[in-house]
Design a protein around this motif. Structure first.
Motif, PDB file in Angstrom:
ATOM      1  N   PRO A 135       0.815  -1.226   0.000  1.00 58.16           N
ATOM      2  CA  PRO A 135       0.000   0.000   0.000  1.00 58.16           C
ATOM      3  C   PRO A 135       0.848   1.277   0.000  1.00 58.16           C
ATOM      4  CG  PRO A 135      -0.080  -1.046   2.147  1.00 58.16           C
ATOM      5  CD  PRO A 135       0.589  -2.012   1.235  1.00 58.16           C
ATOM      6  N   LEU A 136       2.032   1.233   0.625  1.00 55.37           N
ATOM      7  CA  LEU A 136       2.898   2.422   0.624  1.00 55.37           C
ATOM      8  C   LEU A 136       3.327   2.789  -0.791  1.00 55.37           C
ATOM      9  CD1 LEU A 136       5.218   1.983   3.740  1.00 55.37           C
ATOM     10  CD2 LEU A 136       3.680   3.900   3.276  1.00 55.37           C
ATOM     11  N   PHE A 137       3.772   1.785  -1.543  1.00 56.40           N
ATOM     12  CA  PHE A 137       4.193   2.042  -2.921  1.00 56.40           C
ATOM     13  C   PHE A 137       3.010   2.468  -3.787  1.00 56.40           C
ATOM     14  CE2 PHE A 137       8.268  -0.755  -2.941  1.00 56.40           C
ATOM     15  CZ  PHE A 137       8.857   0.163  -2.076  1.00 56.40           C
ATOM     16  N   GLN A 140       2.397   6.089  -2.898  1.00 61.78           N
ATOM     17  CA  GLN A 140       3.494   6.881  -3.447  1.00 61.78           C
ATOM     18  C   GLN A 140       3.365   7.030  -4.960  1.00 61.78           C
ATOM     19  OE1 GLN A 140       7.416   5.092  -3.509  1.00 61.78           O
ATOM     20  NE2 GLN A 140       8.354   7.032  -2.888  1.00 61.78           N
ATOM     21  N   GLY A 141       2.988   5.932  -5.631  1.00 57.19           N
ATOM     22  CA  GLY A 141       2.865   5.974  -7.085  1.00 57.19           C
ATOM     23  C   GLY A 141       1.795   6.945  -7.548  1.00 57.19           C
ATOM     24  N   TYR A 142       0.628   6.893  -6.893  1.00 56.87           N
ATOM     25  CA  TYR A 142      -0.459   7.790  -7.293  1.00 56.87           C
ATOM     26  C   TYR A 142      -0.124   9.247  -6.999  1.00 56.87           C
ATOM     27  CZ  TYR A 142      -3.499   3.779  -8.148  1.00 56.87           C
ATOM     28  OH  TYR A 142      -4.050   2.634  -8.651  1.00 56.87           O
ATOM     29  N   LEU A 143       0.467   9.504  -5.832  1.00 57.73           N
ATOM     30  CA  LEU A 143       0.813  10.880  -5.479  1.00 57.73           C
ATOM     31  C   LEU A 143       1.909  11.429  -6.383  1.00 57.73           C
ATOM     32  CD1 LEU A 143       0.727  10.763  -1.564  1.00 57.73           C
ATOM     33  CD2 LEU A 143      -1.017  11.619  -3.134  1.00 57.73           C
ATOM     34  N   ASP A 148       3.535  15.007 -10.809  1.00 60.04           N
ATOM     35  CA  ASP A 148       4.234  15.144 -12.091  1.00 60.04           C
ATOM     36  C   ASP A 148       3.379  15.798 -13.172  1.00 60.04           C
ATOM     37  OD1 ASP A 148       6.513  14.059 -11.081  1.00 60.04           O
ATOM     38  OD2 ASP A 148       6.106  12.017 -11.778  1.00 60.04           O
ATOM     39  N   GLY A 149       2.145  16.193 -12.834  1.00 65.90           N
ATOM     40  CA  GLY A 149       1.341  16.927 -13.807  1.00 65.90           C
ATOM     41  C   GLY A 149      -0.076  16.443 -13.965  1.00 65.90           C
ATOM     42  N   ALA A 150      -0.371  15.229 -13.496  1.00 64.92           N
ATOM     43  CA  ALA A 150      -1.725  14.691 -13.662  1.00 64.92           C
ATOM     44  C   ALA A 150      -2.735  15.414 -12.791  1.00 64.92           C
ATOM     45  CB  ALA A 150      -1.727  13.197 -13.328  1.00 64.92           C
ATOM     46  N   MET A 151      -2.282  16.238 -11.862  1.00 66.16           N
ATOM     47  CA  MET A 151      -3.187  16.951 -10.971  1.00 66.16           C
ATOM     48  C   MET A 151      -4.088  17.921 -11.714  1.00 66.16           C
ATOM     49  SD  MET A 151      -2.196  19.167  -7.580  1.00 66.16           S
ATOM     50  CE  MET A 151      -1.112  17.875  -7.025  1.00 66.16           C
ATOM     51  N   ASN A 152      -3.638  18.365 -12.866  1.00 67.64           N
ATOM     52  CA  ASN A 152      -4.413  19.347 -13.634  1.00 67.64           C
ATOM     53  C   ASN A 152      -5.666  18.751 -14.243  1.00 67.64           C
ATOM     54  OD1 ASN A 152      -2.474  21.334 -13.104  1.00 67.64           O
ATOM     55  ND2 ASN A 152      -1.213  20.668 -14.846  1.00 67.64           N
ATOM     56  N   ASP A 153      -5.675  17.436 -14.428  1.00 63.65           N
ATOM     57  CA  ASP A 153      -6.860  16.755 -14.958  1.00 63.65           C
ATOM     58  C   ASP A 153      -7.744  16.363 -13.783  1.00 63.65           C
ATOM     59  OD1 ASP A 153      -8.712  14.860 -15.950  1.00 63.65           O
ATOM     60  OD2 ASP A 153      -7.377  14.388 -17.617  1.00 63.65           O
ATOM     61  N   LYS A 154      -8.920  17.005 -13.682  1.00 64.86           N
ATOM     62  CA  LYS A 154      -9.785  16.797 -12.515  1.00 64.86           C
ATOM     63  C   LYS A 154     -10.234  15.344 -12.367  1.00 64.86           C
ATOM     64  CE  LYS A 154     -11.634  21.494 -12.179  1.00 64.86           C
ATOM     65  NZ  LYS A 154     -12.863  22.323 -12.164  1.00 64.86           N
ATOM     66  N   SER A 155     -10.561  14.689 -13.468  1.00 62.89           N
ATOM     67  CA  SER A 155     -11.064  13.312 -13.383  1.00 62.89           C
ATOM     68  C   SER A 155      -9.967  12.365 -12.900  1.00 62.89           C
ATOM     69  CB  SER A 155     -11.583  12.849 -14.753  1.00 62.89           C
ATOM     70  OG  SER A 155     -10.544  12.894 -15.719  1.00 62.89           O
ATOM     71  N   ILE A 156      -8.763  12.546 -13.427  1.00 58.90           N
ATOM     72  CA  ILE A 156      -7.626  11.713 -12.997  1.00 58.90           C
ATOM     73  C   ILE A 156      -7.258  12.030 -11.550  1.00 58.90           C
ATOM     74  CG2 ILE A 156      -5.167  11.244 -13.357  1.00 58.90           C
ATOM     75  CD1 ILE A 156      -5.608  11.575 -16.318  1.00 58.90           C
ATOM     76  N   ARG A 157      -7.284  13.310 -11.211  1.00 61.17           N
ATOM     77  CA  ARG A 157      -6.921  13.727  -9.854  1.00 61.17           C
ATOM     78  C   ARG A 157      -7.834  13.068  -8.831  1.00 61.17           C
ATOM     79  NH1 ARG A 157      -7.074  19.948  -9.256  1.00 61.17           N
ATOM     80  NH2 ARG A 157      -9.331  19.555  -9.444  1.00 61.17           N
ATOM     81  N   LYS A 158      -9.135  13.110  -9.078  1.00 65.74           N
ATOM     82  CA  LYS A 158     -10.080  12.515  -8.140  1.00 65.74           C
ATOM     83  C   LYS A 158      -9.883  11.003  -8.041  1.00 65.74           C
ATOM     84  CE  LYS A 158     -15.001  12.064  -7.105  1.00 65.74           C
ATOM     85  NZ  LYS A 158     -16.390  12.376  -7.534  1.00 65.74           N
ATOM     86  N   LYS A 159      -9.711  10.340  -9.191  1.00 70.51           N
ATOM     87  CA  LYS A 159      -9.551   8.882  -9.213  1.00 70.51           C
ATOM     88  C   LYS A 159      -8.293   8.460  -8.468  1.00 70.51           C
ATOM     89  CE  LYS A 159      -8.374   6.905 -13.058  1.00 70.51           C
ATOM     90  NZ  LYS A 159      -8.468   6.359 -14.433  1.00 70.51           N
ATOM     91  N   TYR A 160      -7.189   9.177  -8.699  1.00 73.06           N
ATOM     92  CA  TYR A 160      -5.920   8.809  -8.075  1.00 73.06           C
ATOM     93  C   TYR A 160      -5.926   9.108  -6.571  1.00 73.06           C
ATOM     94  CZ  TYR A 160      -3.477   7.619 -12.396  1.00 73.06           C
ATOM     95  OH  TYR A 160      -3.071   7.022 -13.548  1.00 73.06           O
ATOM     96  N   LYS A 166      -7.495   4.698  -0.420  1.00 72.77           N
ATOM     97  CA  LYS A 166      -7.693   3.284  -0.125  1.00 72.77           C
ATOM     98  C   LYS A 166      -6.399   2.643   0.373  1.00 72.77           C
ATOM     99  CE  LYS A 166     -11.548   2.397  -3.287  1.00 72.77           C
ATOM    100  NZ  LYS A 166     -11.997   1.631  -4.493  1.00 72.77           N
ATOM    101  N   GLY A 167      -5.280   3.061  -0.224  1.00 71.59           N
ATOM    102  CA  GLY A 167      -3.987   2.551   0.227  1.00 71.59           C
ATOM    103  C   GLY A 167      -3.694   2.968   1.661  1.00 71.59           C
ATOM    104  N   VAL A 168      -4.019   4.216   2.007  1.00 70.42           N
ATOM    105  CA  VAL A 168      -3.820   4.707   3.368  1.00 70.42           C
ATOM    106  C   VAL A 168      -4.736   3.961   4.335  1.00 70.42           C
ATOM    107  CG1 VAL A 168      -4.040   6.698   4.887  1.00 70.42           C
ATOM    108  CG2 VAL A 168      -3.040   6.987   2.609  1.00 70.42           C
ATOM    109  N   GLU A 169      -5.984   3.724   3.902  1.00 70.25           N
ATOM    110  CA  GLU A 169      -6.920   2.984   4.755  1.00 70.25           C
ATOM    111  C   GLU A 169      -6.413   1.572   5.040  1.00 70.25           C
ATOM    112  OE1 GLU A 169     -10.589   3.115   2.667  1.00 70.25           O
ATOM    113  OE2 GLU A 169     -11.115   5.140   3.341  1.00 70.25           O
ATOM    114  N   ARG A 170      -5.804   0.958   4.026  1.00 67.45           N
ATOM    115  CA  ARG A 170      -5.249  -0.387   4.222  1.00 67.45           C
ATOM    116  C   ARG A 170      -4.089  -0.343   5.218  1.00 67.45           C
ATOM    117  NH1 ARG A 170      -4.885  -5.453   2.644  1.00 67.45           N
ATOM    118  NH2 ARG A 170      -2.846  -6.410   2.327  1.00 67.45           N
ATOM    119  N   LEU A 171      -3.250   0.678   5.113  1.00 64.24           N
ATOM    120  CA  LEU A 171      -2.152   0.832   6.070  1.00 64.24           C
ATOM    121  C   LEU A 171      -2.690   0.992   7.495  1.00 64.24           C
ATOM    122  CD1 LEU A 171       0.290   3.235   4.174  1.00 64.24           C
ATOM    123  CD2 LEU A 171       0.806   0.917   4.931  1.00 64.24           C
TER     124      LEU A 171
END
Length: 347
Positions: A135-137, A140-143, A148-160, A166-171
């Protein structure tokens, strides 16, 4: 009547006898040729030399053997030196041999136990690392992707962000389970003992997991219709967690279109037994004894597709044992499994 000497003194007795016979014979010989023979003097001399020889020999041989055997024990670290200080020293080699074998066997078992614990420790640390790393990786991968630039796309930002959450919840789930096991092991987790209806509690679990079971068309049911409550004593919340974990495992590893059945039976005058039975995959015999270990998984492929923290059964075991009760498991590979545990009846 024959006098029975302890075996530990046989060496000293025989040696003292030989010395006495020789010394007495020599004195008698000298007295016969040079002095007047005296029977009382000869008897006193024989007794004195015999007793003196016995005690000197016994004392010397005991310390001779003790020092050398103790040195061997200390050198090879087979025995603790304090063991000898608390026991009388013996010149009987058979006794010494038995003691050496006993202590050597005990130390061998202790060493083997330490090896098993060390292997378990390495496996446990590896499993913890794996469980936390995944879950840590993921987070880290999504963040990193967002930064790296995907934050500008609202749909991708929300999904990621949702996936990172969910990864944090698992941790958090893993850490909470580890914390609970630790508290259960050291006795820091206080149980709130109350009277409650086990039938109603099982039904609550069924309601909670009904949607999860429906995804695999698994039927959750009682083995019979219970017309009246069955009151038991225990920590209601913790017992609900036990049943939830067991039923959830049954659903996870169950076959599609299968079933999970719960039965509650009177075991003794003061105890009931709760059985959770399924017709799922079953468990191979070599794995059964290790099912309740932390992070132990029957599937060695490393897959975590079934979810969970890998601590569910370990928590179940600790909760049941915290109630001074017992948990059992029976399983046949390819046929199904049955987990059962006891509870105290309410008076």
């Amino acid at each position: 009547m024959a006098v029975s000497f302890k075996k530990t003194y046989k060496f000293a007795v025989k040696s003292a006898l030989y010395i006495t016979l020789f010394s007495t014979g020599l004195v008698v010989f000298l007295m016969f040729f040079f002095l007047d023979f005296s029977l009382p003097f000869t008897i006193c001399f024989a007794i004195s030399i015999g007793m003196f020889s016995f005690f000197v020999l016994q004392y010397r041989v005991e310390h001779f053997i003790y020092r050398r055997v103790k040195k061997i024990y200390d050198d090879v670290s087979l025995l603790e030196s304090s063991t000898f200080r608390n026991q009388p020293i013996t010149t009987d080699m058979a006794t010494l041999t038995r003691e050496v074998q006993k202590f050597a066997t005990d130390k061998k078992l202790e060493i083997e136990m330490l090896k098993v614990r060390e292997e378990y420790r390495r496996e446990f640390l590896g499993n913890v690392s794996h469980e936390l790393k995944t879950p840590l990786f993921t987070v880290q991968g999504y963040l990193s992707t967002l930064l790296d630039g995907a934050m500008n796309d609202k749909s991708i930002r929300k999904k990621y962000l949702e996936r990172a959450e969910k990864g944090v919840e698992r941790l958090i789930y893993i850490v909470q389970d580890l914390d609970m096991i630790t508290k259960l092991e050291v006795g820091d987790l206080n149980l709130e003992i109350t009277k409650f209806d086990i039938i109603k509690l099982v039904q609550n679990v069924f309601d909670l997991l009904e949607m999860e079971a429906s995804k695999k068309d698994i039927l959750l049911l009682f083995d019979m219709k219970y017309n009246k409550p069955i009151m038991v004593v225990g920590d209601r919340e913790k017992i609900e967690q036990v049943i939830t974990n067991l039923v959830m495992n049954s659903v996870k590893y169950g076959k599609e279109n299968g079933s999970t059945e719960v039965s509650i039976e009177s075991l003794t005058e003061n105890k009931i037994i709760v059985r959770i039975t399924d017709n799922g995959e079953g468990i191979e015999k070599p794995h059964i004894s290790r099912l309740f270990e932390r992070f132990y998984r029957v599937d060695k492929s490393g897959s975590r597709d079934a979810g969970g923290s890998g601590l569910g059964l370990s928590i179940v075991k600790h909760i049941i044992e915290a109630h001074d009760e017992r948990i059992y498991v029976e399983s046949q590979f390819g046929i199904g499994s049955e987990f059962s545990f006891t509870l105290e009846k309410a008076k």
